[in-house]
Design an enzyme around this catalytic site. Structure first.
Site, PDB file in Angstrom:
ATOM      1  N   GLY A 281       0.826  -1.203   0.000  1.00 37.72           N
ATOM      2  CA  GLY A 281       0.000   0.000   0.000  1.00 37.72           C
ATOM      3  C   GLY A 281       0.861   1.255   0.000  1.00 37.72           C
ATOM      4  O   GLY A 281       2.096   1.181  -0.073  1.00 37.72           O
ATOM      5  N   GLN A 282       0.200   2.390   0.101  1.00 47.14           N
ATOM      6  CA  GLN A 282       0.906   3.683   0.027  1.00 47.14           C
ATOM      7  C   GLN A 282       1.981   3.843   1.099  1.00 47.14           C
ATOM      8  O   GLN A 282       3.119   4.185   0.813  1.00 47.14           O
ATOM      9  CB  GLN A 282      -0.060   4.831   0.262  1.00 47.14           C
ATOM     10  CG  GLN A 282      -1.181   4.977  -0.684  1.00 47.14           C
ATOM     11  CD  GLN A 282      -1.751   6.363  -0.525  1.00 47.14           C
ATOM     12  OE1 GLN A 282      -1.149   7.341  -0.965  1.00 47.14           O
ATOM     13  NE2 GLN A 282      -2.901   6.476   0.101  1.00 47.14           N
TER      14      GLN A 282
ATOM     15  N   ASP B  74      -7.982  10.371  11.140  1.00 47.75           N
ATOM     16  CA  ASP B  74      -8.740  11.539  11.634  1.00 47.75           C
ATOM     17  C   ASP B  74     -10.253  11.277  11.588  1.00 47.75           C
ATOM     18  O   ASP B  74     -11.014  11.950  12.275  1.00 47.75           O
ATOM     19  CB  ASP B  74      -8.409  12.779  10.787  1.00 47.75           C
ATOM     20  CG  ASP B  74      -8.726  12.585   9.304  1.00 47.75           C
ATOM     21  OD1 ASP B  74      -8.553  11.458   8.796  1.00 47.75           O
ATOM     22  OD2 ASP B  74      -9.144  13.554   8.641  1.00 47.75           O
TER      23      ASP B  74
ATOM     24  N   TYR C  63     -16.409   2.645   8.366  1.00 42.92           N
ATOM     25  CA  TYR C  63     -14.934   2.589   8.274  1.00 42.92           C
ATOM     26  C   TYR C  63     -14.325   3.185   9.544  1.00 42.92           C
ATOM     27  O   TYR C  63     -13.467   2.575  10.186  1.00 42.92           O
ATOM     28  CB  TYR C  63     -14.465   3.362   7.034  1.00 42.92           C
ATOM     29  CG  TYR C  63     -13.011   3.784   7.073  1.00 42.92           C
ATOM     30  CD1 TYR C  63     -11.987   2.865   6.831  1.00 42.92           C
ATOM     31  CD2 TYR C  63     -12.643   5.105   7.363  1.00 42.92           C
ATOM     32  CE1 TYR C  63     -10.645   3.243   6.874  1.00 42.92           C
ATOM     33  CE2 TYR C  63     -11.312   5.492   7.408  1.00 42.92           C
ATOM     34  CZ  TYR C  63     -10.321   4.558   7.168  1.00 42.92           C
ATOM     35  OH  TYR C  63      -8.990   4.943   7.221  1.00 42.92           O
TER      36      TYR C  63
ATOM     37  N   LYS D 185     -11.947   1.446  12.489  1.00 47.02           N
ATOM     38  CA  LYS D 185     -10.609   1.933  12.865  1.00 47.02           C
ATOM     39  C   LYS D 185     -10.578   2.284  14.358  1.00 47.02           C
ATOM     40  O   LYS D 185      -9.579   2.062  15.039  1.00 47.02           O
ATOM     41  CB  LYS D 185     -10.218   3.160  12.015  1.00 47.02           C
ATOM     42  CG  LYS D 185     -10.054   2.883  10.530  1.00 47.02           C
ATOM     43  CD  LYS D 185      -8.870   1.999  10.176  1.00 47.02           C
ATOM     44  CE  LYS D 185      -7.533   2.640  10.354  1.00 47.02           C
ATOM     45  NZ  LYS D 185      -6.436   1.753   9.874  1.00 47.02           N
TER      46      LYS D 185
HETATM   47  N1  LIG Z   1      -5.504   6.562   2.619  1.00 42.71           N
HETATM   48  C1  LIG Z   1      -5.898   7.563   3.416  1.00 42.71           C
HETATM   49  O1  LIG Z   1      -6.372   8.623   2.973  1.00 42.71           O
HETATM   50  C2  LIG Z   1      -5.752   7.420   4.917  1.00 42.71           C
HETATM   51  C3  LIG Z   1      -6.209   8.455   5.742  1.00 42.71           C
HETATM   52  C4  LIG Z   1      -6.053   8.322   7.108  1.00 42.71           C
HETATM   53  C5  LIG Z   1      -5.480   7.173   7.632  1.00 42.71           C
HETATM   54  N2  LIG Z   1      -5.065   6.196   6.815  1.00 42.71           N
HETATM   55  C6  LIG Z   1      -4.480   4.986   7.399  1.00 42.71           C
HETATM   56  O2  LIG Z   1      -3.126   4.877   6.993  1.00 42.71           O
HETATM   57  C7  LIG Z   1      -2.763   3.489   6.920  1.00 42.71           C
HETATM   58  C8  LIG Z   1      -2.055   3.224   5.612  1.00 42.71           C
HETATM   59  O3  LIG Z   1      -2.970   3.547   4.570  1.00 42.71           O
HETATM   60  P1  LIG Z   1      -2.605   3.357   3.035  1.00 42.71           P
HETATM   61  O4  LIG Z   1      -3.292   4.448   2.290  1.00 42.71           O
HETATM   62  O5  LIG Z   1      -1.149   3.122   2.887  1.00 42.71           O
HETATM   63  O6  LIG Z   1      -3.388   2.007   2.754  1.00 42.71           O
HETATM   64  P2  LIG Z   1      -3.438   1.183   1.386  1.00 42.71           P
HETATM   65  O7  LIG Z   1      -2.679   1.868   0.313  1.00 42.71           O
HETATM   66  O8  LIG Z   1      -4.871   0.813   1.167  1.00 42.71           O
HETATM   67  O9  LIG Z   1      -2.620  -0.134   1.803  1.00 42.71           O
HETATM   68  C9  LIG Z   1      -3.136  -1.105   2.645  1.00 42.71           C
HETATM   69  C10 LIG Z   1      -2.509  -2.407   2.249  1.00 42.71           C
HETATM   70  O10 LIG Z   1      -2.984  -3.430   3.141  1.00 42.71           O
HETATM   71  C11 LIG Z   1      -3.278  -4.562   2.361  1.00 42.71           C
HETATM   72  N3  LIG Z   1      -4.195  -5.462   3.059  1.00 42.71           N
HETATM   73  C12 LIG Z   1      -5.556  -5.476   3.066  1.00 42.71           C
HETATM   74  N4  LIG Z   1      -6.006  -6.507   3.792  1.00 42.71           N
HETATM   75  C13 LIG Z   1      -4.922  -7.160   4.271  1.00 42.71           C
HETATM   76  C14 LIG Z   1      -4.744  -8.313   5.070  1.00 42.71           C
HETATM   77  N5  LIG Z   1      -5.797  -9.025   5.518  1.00 42.71           N
HETATM   78  N6  LIG Z   1      -3.479  -8.709   5.371  1.00 42.71           N
HETATM   79  C15 LIG Z   1      -2.409  -8.029   4.914  1.00 42.71           C
HETATM   80  N7  LIG Z   1      -2.509  -6.931   4.123  1.00 42.71           N
HETATM   81  C16 LIG Z   1      -3.764  -6.501   3.811  1.00 42.71           C
HETATM   82  C17 LIG Z   1      -3.898  -3.958   1.120  1.00 42.71           C
HETATM   83  O11 LIG Z   1      -4.004  -4.910   0.082  1.00 42.71           O
HETATM   84  P3  LIG Z   1      -5.208  -4.717  -1.007  1.00 42.71           P
HETATM   85  O12 LIG Z   1      -4.936  -3.426  -1.697  1.00 42.71           O
HETATM   86  O13 LIG Z   1      -5.046  -5.926  -1.850  1.00 42.71           O
HETATM   87  O14 LIG Z   1      -6.474  -4.685  -0.195  1.00 42.71           O
HETATM   88  C18 LIG Z   1      -2.903  -2.846   0.828  1.00 42.71           C
HETATM   89  O15 LIG Z   1      -1.780  -3.300   0.125  1.00 42.71           O
HETATM   90  C19 LIG Z   1      -4.045   2.707   7.139  1.00 42.71           C
HETATM   91  O16 LIG Z   1      -4.119   2.249   8.461  1.00 42.71           O
HETATM   92  C20 LIG Z   1      -5.142   3.717   6.904  1.00 42.71           C
HETATM   93  O17 LIG Z   1      -6.330   3.444   7.604  1.00 42.71           O
HETATM   94  C21 LIG Z   1      -5.169   6.284   5.466  1.00 42.71           C
END
Ligand SMILES: NC(=O)c1ccc[n+]([C@@H]2O[C@H](COP(=O)([O-])OP(=O)(O)OC[C@H]3O[C@@H](n4cnc5c(N)ncnc54)[C@H](OP(=O)(O)O)[C@@H]3O)[C@@H](O)[C@H]2O)c1
Length: 294
Positions: free
Chosen positions: A11-12, A104, A127, A131
């Site tokens: 992921g990101q 947030d 969601y 969280k």
């Molecule tokens: N994105 C935002 O705007 C945002 C805002 C606030 C907080 N956050 C938090 O920041 C953190 C990182 O976010 P991100 O944007 O980097 O997330 P992301 O890009 O969606 O990456 C999450 C990764 O986790 C993988 N995943 C899903 N289910 C899984 C499982 N059962 N076991 C292992 N891996 C699994 C996903 O695979 P798939 O893609 O195949 O599902 C993806 O590669 C998260 O906790 C998120 O809640 C994000």
């Protein structure tokens, strides 16, 4: 040598940690995503952890489809709550430091000033609820852990608002974007650097500590979109609209979710860049990557 296991590494945030790792030669990283390590498979996860024996787990795995979670709540709970409880429990049992990322969106957005770590969460969507339960699970499991709440995460990788706007602005003359949800974008590269600075301290925490992290400044999604278009030299007009005018999204989002970052800045002596500065950096990196492929 500090052994660091990263979950959800495709992921990101996971990819941003990988991009930042060259500055941290004292750490040995193990990057996993769902194919190698599905965090909802508790037994396999524990075996994996016992095999690697990491000093720190950074949990970047998450279910982030905010609107989809409204009708897929169970999946959000499995990944964002129950699997987090299991990971935090293993971290406690095997004395591994734990970094967990939250959002947030656990706040209702009604406060009107910056949220501190002491403010009461009041999640308004499925969601956000999943969280929030994840955070509670870390708190009750009591490993040495940092819960880091962040907002509006974007990067060069995976799916995010910046990449969506860049794509749309190449084919459309105008875009309608909401201007009444206020917060701060977070460049995942900055958050990754901060996590890597924090991790040597986590095993000394003596429990769970919660932190806020975003870039500095304040904006709304329409202004964020305008900046993305401006910094990339594209020609597309942003039409600011209210959330009501935009039309219903399934999940409710906080109207105001500025995060107060004093705690993380003071404890780790870090400077956080302004959101516009980091956005420029990300867009430059994306352009460099594009040039390589042309
Ligand atoms: N994105 C935002 O705007 C945002 C805002 C606030 C907080 N956050 C938090 O920041 C953190 C990182 O976010 P991100 O944007 O980097 O997330 P992301 O890009 O969606 O990456 C999450 C990764 O986790 C993988 N995943 C899903 N289910 C899984 C499982 N059962 N076991 C292992 N891996 C699994 C996903 O695979 P798939 O893609 O195949 O599902 C993806 O590669 C998260 O906790 C998120 O809640 C994000």
């Amino acid at each position: 040598m500090l052994k660091v296991l990263v979950t959800g590494a495709n992921g990101q945030l996971g990819k941003s940690i990988k991009a930042a790792e060259r500055n941290y030669r004292d750490y040995k990283f193990y990057y996993t995503d769902i194919e190698e390590l599905d965090i909802t498979n508790y037994e396999e996860t524990e075996k994996f952890i016992l095999n690697i024996q990491p000093d720190i787990i950074i949990n970047c795995a998450s279910y982030n489809a905010v609107d989809k979670a409204e009708y897929d709540h169970q999946k959000a709970i499995e990944i964002n709550s129950k699997a987090v409880q299991s990971l935090a429990g293993m971290a406690k049992k095997h004395q591994i430091g734990f970094v967990h990322i939250s959002t947030d969106y656990i706040f209702d957005g009604q406060k009107g000033t910056a949220y501190t770590e002491m403010d009461d969460p009041n999640p308004q969507s499925k969601y956000a609820h999943s969280k929030y339960i994840g955070e509670q699970a870390v708190l009750t499991s009591k490993p040495n852990a940092a819960i880091i709440r962040t907002s509006w995460l974007y990067s060069e990788y995976a799916h995010n608002f910046v990449k969506t706007i860049l794509k749309l602005a190449q084919t459309k003359d105008e875009l309608r974007v909401v201007n009444d949800q206020i917060g701060t974008p977070t460049y995942a590269g900055d958050l990754a650097e901060t996590i890597l600075i924090m991790i040597p301290s986590i095993n000394e925490f003596g429990g769970v500590k919660t932190y806020n992290y975003s870039n500095e400044g304040l904006t709304h999604w329409a202004e964020f979109a305008e900046a993305i278009i401006d910094f990339s030299g594209l020609d597309c007009m942003v039409i600011p609209v209210s959330t009501e005018e935009y039309g219903l999204t399934k999940a409710a989002r906080p109207a105001y979710s500025l995060l107060d970052k004093s705690k993380i800045k003071n404890e780790f002596n870090i400077l956080i860049p302004d959101w516009k500065e980091s956005l420029k950096k990300c867009i430059n990196n994306l352009e460099k990557e594009q040039d390589k492929h042309e």
